[in-house]
Design a protein around this motif. Structure first.
Motif, PDB file in Angstrom:
ATOM      1  N   MET A  14       0.841  -1.197   0.000  1.00 11.84           N
ATOM      2  CA  MET A  14       0.000   0.000   0.000  1.00 11.84           C
ATOM      3  C   MET A  14       0.873   1.242   0.000  1.00 11.84           C
ATOM      4  N   LEU A  15       1.884   1.219   0.876  1.00 11.47           N
ATOM      5  CA  LEU A  15       2.758   2.374   1.020  1.00 11.47           C
ATOM      6  C   LEU A  15       3.447   2.683  -0.306  1.00 11.47           C
ATOM      7  N   LEU A  17       2.560   1.787  -3.269  1.00 13.16           N
ATOM      8  CA  LEU A  17       1.564   2.252  -4.226  1.00 13.16           C
ATOM      9  C   LEU A  17       1.292   3.732  -4.033  1.00 13.16           C
ATOM     10  N   ALA A  18       1.053   4.061  -2.739  1.00  9.36           N
ATOM     11  CA  ALA A  18       0.734   5.446  -2.408  1.00  9.36           C
ATOM     12  C   ALA A  18       1.885   6.345  -2.820  1.00  9.36           C
ATOM     13  N   GLY A  21       1.917   6.860  -6.487  1.00  2.88           N
ATOM     14  CA  GLY A  21       0.864   7.776  -6.897  1.00  2.88           C
ATOM     15  C   GLY A  21       1.274   9.219  -6.696  1.00  2.88           C
ATOM     16  N   SER A  22       1.751   9.527  -5.489  1.00  2.85           N
ATOM     17  CA  SER A  22       1.996  10.937  -5.204  1.00  2.85           C
ATOM     18  C   SER A  22       3.228  11.454  -5.939  1.00  2.85           C
ATOM     19  N   ASP A  25       2.357  12.256  -9.453  1.00  3.87           N
ATOM     20  CA  ASP A  25       1.617  13.512  -9.531  1.00  3.87           C
ATOM     21  C   ASP A  25       2.551  14.707  -9.543  1.00  3.87           C
ATOM     22  N   THR A  56     -12.253  15.821   1.166  1.00  2.00           N
ATOM     23  CA  THR A  56     -12.758  14.532   1.635  1.00  2.00           C
ATOM     24  C   THR A  56     -13.853  14.827   2.657  1.00  2.00           C
ATOM     25  N   GLU A  91      -4.737  22.267   0.224  1.00  2.00           N
ATOM     26  CA  GLU A  91      -4.705  21.316   1.340  1.00  2.00           C
ATOM     27  C   GLU A  91      -6.115  20.988   1.816  1.00  2.00           C
ATOM     28  N   ASP A  92      -6.310  19.754   2.190  1.00  2.00           N
ATOM     29  CA  ASP A  92      -7.611  19.269   2.655  1.00  2.00           C
ATOM     30  C   ASP A  92      -7.834  19.664   4.117  1.00  2.00           C
ATOM     31  N   ASP A  93      -9.038  20.135   4.441  1.00  2.00           N
ATOM     32  CA  ASP A  93      -9.336  20.417   5.849  1.00  2.00           C
ATOM     33  C   ASP A  93     -10.518  19.598   6.363  1.00  2.00           C
ATOM     34  N   ALA A 103      -3.860  22.614   8.242  1.00  2.00           N
ATOM     35  CA  ALA A 103      -3.632  22.801   6.808  1.00  2.00           C
ATOM     36  C   ALA A 103      -2.980  24.150   6.554  1.00  2.00           C
ATOM     37  N   ALA A 106       0.612  23.967   7.454  1.00  2.00           N
ATOM     38  CA  ALA A 106       1.356  23.211   6.446  1.00  2.00           C
ATOM     39  C   ALA A 106       1.640  24.094   5.231  1.00  2.00           C
ATOM     40  N   ASP A 109       4.406  26.508   5.969  1.00  2.00           N
ATOM     41  CA  ASP A 109       5.716  25.862   5.854  1.00  2.00           C
ATOM     42  C   ASP A 109       6.139  25.749   4.391  1.00  2.00           C
TER      43      ASP A 109
ATOM     44  N   SER B  41       6.008  25.291  11.442  1.00  2.00           N
ATOM     45  CA  SER B  41       4.803  25.847  12.078  1.00  2.00           C
ATOM     46  C   SER B  41       3.698  24.799  12.109  1.00  2.00           C
ATOM     47  N   SER B  42       3.767  23.835  11.181  1.00  2.00           N
ATOM     48  CA  SER B  42       2.785  22.759  11.196  1.00  2.00           C
ATOM     49  C   SER B  42       2.864  21.977  12.501  1.00  2.00           C
ATOM     50  N   ARG B 309       0.105  14.154   5.152  1.00  2.00           N
ATOM     51  CA  ARG B 309      -0.467  15.138   4.228  1.00  2.00           C
ATOM     52  C   ARG B 309       0.107  15.020   2.817  1.00  2.00           C
ATOM     53  N   TYR B 314      -4.195   9.158  -0.420  1.00  2.00           N
ATOM     54  CA  TYR B 314      -3.945   7.876   0.240  1.00  2.00           C
ATOM     55  C   TYR B 314      -3.895   8.016   1.757  1.00  2.00           C
ATOM     56  N   ARG B 315      -3.994   9.275   2.196  1.00  2.00           N
ATOM     57  CA  ARG B 315      -3.887   9.600   3.608  1.00  2.00           C
ATOM     58  C   ARG B 315      -4.821   8.762   4.475  1.00  2.00           C
TER      59      ARG B 315
END
Lengths: 399, 360
Positions: A14-15, A17-18, A21-22, A25, A56, A91-93, A103, A106, A109, B41-42, B309, B314-315
């Motif tokens: 899984m890891l 694969l993930a 994927g990323s 991208d 999500t 970013e997803d919240d 988020a 992040a 940063d 900061s995260s 993140r 896949y998170r």
């Protein structure tokens, strides 16, 4: 032992694969922007735009629309300029106030210079106060609670505030004599819905509109809304005001149809999208009126360009969330073209420059012409009322 | 000298000291890193929530791990505590200095959560069975819906309250709205700091660890192990159950205040069923009846979604897999036996005999 091994292996697979994927991208997007930069010599430091929204969870439909709208605008601008003007990180919240702050941090940063978010009200309130602390310019496409803009001088909204929508709707209904007995169905657990409702009732009182029923529901008990429809019907309401989102509204229209109840239904911008609800007989929406800044059926050039590009890219019709998000990026781009900001400025300097520019500028986009912002950061644009006729929006008063 | 004393110490005392040590070392390391500007900061943004979740996990462990009753409404106690504390802080924070107003806010949060703990606990804890789980589940939902519909404000005529809408509160135009229904409390002056959070974690540890190893704690655990046996030797079941449950609620209230004062707005929707389950997950994965496990699980599982993140979509998948793997690693009899064998391999060198294979 075998079980453990298989579990570990499955996890590792899984890891990987993930990871695949990323990485795929990111390489894709970087190579894309590198190619764009390589083509021309004219280039500047890209401005880093951050986006926050739920992609999500229960509100993912709104966040995804905003993400698509922002991405589309950024891609268009970069392609037209020939170099990378904007970099967008979204970013997803999960529409959660705590995750939204995470988020935001992040994105900080990552080096974000302007925030185009968040999408929903609770997360935006928390993020807005962080923006005020950090002097980060925040332009939210869709968080319409009044308190968001009131958090500080550097927080701006691209959408109408909730009270403004309630007030305008009541005014419009009174001016055009759309109904004498008014029913309201609203979501008492939702800040958007209660915000519009409160202002609507207050203005209706001033204008002498007769409110005969105001049943409510909450996020926990919205699976069946026929009781609320029945209450309006029994009270004899000939106009039902629906300050709610399109999914619940579609249920109300179905319930009203099965009871043979045909009042005029009037909604706000949350209604935009009702024609796209899966499994919903769109003929039921015929005659539905809504106060909305954007129509995907508009025939001006900005709108048609946007809608066709959006449909080509994401295979769906854009709603007002996507349109507001698209406009947010172009509003910032207008400041780039004016020379107000450039990528070499710090986030704080950029914020000061943008606050000044937004106080005086006028912006035309998909959600209206000549939009301006007041000193609180709330937008002023012309409200438009559309009516649904044969699966299309028709601007009321134009024909 | 100190080392030999550590060796001859009672096993529980040593274990407690290690727990305190972990928290203090974590605090010092993070403070040092922050002073050196080495943290993102995260990460800094997550420190206060971590502390709040740690306190919640420890306090829920008292009910779930030591009392052996299932509580599914811990977020409800957190919610009432948060709202009480923040209300007091918004009203008093303007007039009183922070070092007076803040402790008062925390006390108010704990007190109100404790009162609700008594209200829920008195009827339910007289029964034996799964009733507490059912009632706390309902309690959490009731609290969420009541606060969501609650409008509270004040003007020169005093307090105004309504459960229908803002207008029916009848507030004077210059009045201040405190709780605005679904919008909750907004524009809170943020006050929570990491130091405050760690202080609260340490206070929680002192109180709960001492409680567990006291006469009361032994009575509570006796009830968990065998209610009839405990009753037969004269343990007052309701009294000890209630004591453990109310203390658990009080600390959930403290954690709620800490959590709420870290953000500028507070809505009751945040403290729903999912949050209660999230806290329960910390406790179960850390090990029921294992305080140190709760601390580590709460901290790790709070940070994990943020660390993932970069994985985008896949998170959620990975988070779920991590939960399952952790569960298997901690609880599965085969894995526990395997862990013991591995641990024994390291200790055997010191002359310990190889352990017999355990029958699970």
């Amino acid at each position: 032992m075998k079980k453990l091994m298989s579990a570990v292996l499955a996890g590792a697979m899984m890891l990987s694969l993930a990871a695949c994927g990323s990485t795929a991208d990111t390489t894709q997007s970087t190579s894309g922007s590198e190619a764009a930069t390589g083509e021309t010599t004219a280039s500047a430091t890209p401005i880093k735009l951050g986006g926050i929204g739920p992609v999500t969870g229960g509100n993912a439909q709104y966040g995804t629309a905003v993400q698509n709208g922002e991405q589309l605008a950024v891609d268009e601008i970069n392609a037209a300029a020939g170099y990378t003007v904007f970099e967008l990180q979204f970013e997803d919240d999960e529409s959660d106030p705590e995750t939204a702050v995470n988020a935001y941090n992040a994105l900080k940063d990552w080096g974000m210079q302007v925030l185009l978010g968040a999408v929903t009200s609770d997360p935006s309130l928390n993020v807005a106060s962080e923006c005020v602390n950090d002097n980060m310019f925040m332009l939210t496409p869709s968080a319409s609670a009044e308190d968001v803009a009131l958090t500080g001088p550097n927080v701006f909204q691209m959408c109408f505030t909730d009270p403004n929508q309630g007030k305008t709707s009541a005014q419009y209904i009174a001016d055009n004599n759309l109904g004498t007995n008014i029913g309201i169905i609203y979501d008492s657990s939702d800040p958007y819905s209660t915000g519009i409702y409160t202002a609507f009732v207050a203005t209706a009182g001033e204008l002498g509109l007769n409110i005969v029923a105001q049943p409510s529901f909450t996020a926990d008990n919205k699976s069946d809304l026929s009781t609320q429809v029945a209450q309006c019907q029994d009270a004899g309401a000939d106009l039902v005001f629906l300050p709610i989102y399109y999914n619940e509204a579609s249920q109300i229209l179905i319930a009203a149809n099965s009871r043979g109840y045909t009042p005029t239904f009037f909604g706000c911008d949350g209604m935009d999208g009702i024609l796209g609800v899966e499994g919903f007989d769109t003929s039921l929406a015929n005659g539905l009126m809504m106060l909305c800044p954007f129509s995907a059926f508009g025939d001006d050039e900005t709108t048609t360009t946007f809608v066709s590009a959006y449909e080509a890219a994401f295979d769906s019709t854009p709603n007002q969330f996507a349109a507001d998000a698209y406009d947010c990026v172009y509003a910032i781009y207008q400041c780039v073209q004016d020379g107000t900001i450039n990528g070499d400025m710090s986030a704080s300097d950029m914020c000061d420059a943008l606050v000044e520019a937004f106080g005086t500028m006028s912006f035309s986009g998909t959600t209206g012409e000549n939009q301006t912002w007041d000193e609180n950061g709330m937008i002023s644009k012309e409200p438009k009322v559309y009516q649904i006729q044969d699966d299309a929006y028709v601007l009321v008063g134009e024909e | 000298m100190a080392l030999t004393r550590l060796k001859h110490m009672k096993k529980t005392t040593r274990s407690n000291l290690i727990t305190f040590g972990i928290v203090i070392v974590f605090y010092l390391v993070v403070e040092a890193l922050m002073a050196g500007g080495l943290t993102s900061s995260s990460f800094e943004g997550q420190l206060v929530p971590i502390c709040a979740y740690v306190v919640l996990a420890i306090s829920l462990n008292l009910t779930v791990g030591f009392l052996g009753e299932l509580s599914l409404g811990h977020a409800g106690f957190m919610s009432v505590g948060a709202f009480a504390g923040v209300l007091l802080w918004t009203v008093l924070g303007k007039t009183l200095p922070a070092y007076v107003a803040l402790p008062l806010a925390f006390l108010a949060g704990g007190l109100v959560a404790g009162i609700f703990g008594v209200i829920v606990g008195v009827p339910v804890l007289r029964l034996s069975g799964d009733y507490l789980a059912i009632v706390t589940l309902a309690f959490g939902e009731i609290i969420k819906n009541i606060i969501n519909a609650c409008y509270l404000g004040y003007d020169e005529n005093g307090l105004h309250f309504s459960l229908t809408d803002a207008a029916s509160m009848g507030l004077a135009p210059d009045g201040t709205t405190l709780i605005n229904g679904a919008m909750g409390i907004t524009r809170i002056t943020k006050a929570s700091t990491f130091t405050m959070g760690i202080a609260l974690v340490l206070i929680t540890l002192v109180v709960i660890l001492n409680l567990i190893h006291s006469r009361t704690g032994r009575a509570v655990m006796a009830i968990r192990d065998n209610e009839i046996a405990a009753q037969s030797v004269g343990v007052d079941l309701t009294r000890y159950k209630l004591t453990a449950f109310v203390i658990s609620a009080v600390f959930a209230g403290f954690a709620g205040v800490l959590y709420a004062l870290n953000y500028s707005s507070l809505v009751a929707r945040r403290f729903d069923y999912n949050t209660s389950i999230q806290i329960l997950v910390f406790v179960v994965l850390g090990g029921m009846g294992n305080i140190r496990g709760s601390i580590i699980a709460a901290a790790l599982l709070t940070v994990l979604p943020e660390m993932l993140r970069g994985m985008d979509d896949y998170r959620m998948l990975i988070y779920a897999i991590v939960l399952i793997v952790m569960m298997i690693f901690n609880q599965s009899p085969q894995i526990v036996a395997w862990r013991k064998r591995v641990a024994a391999r390291f200790t055997r060198k010191k002359g310990a005999p190889a352990p017999q294979k355990e029958v699970a």
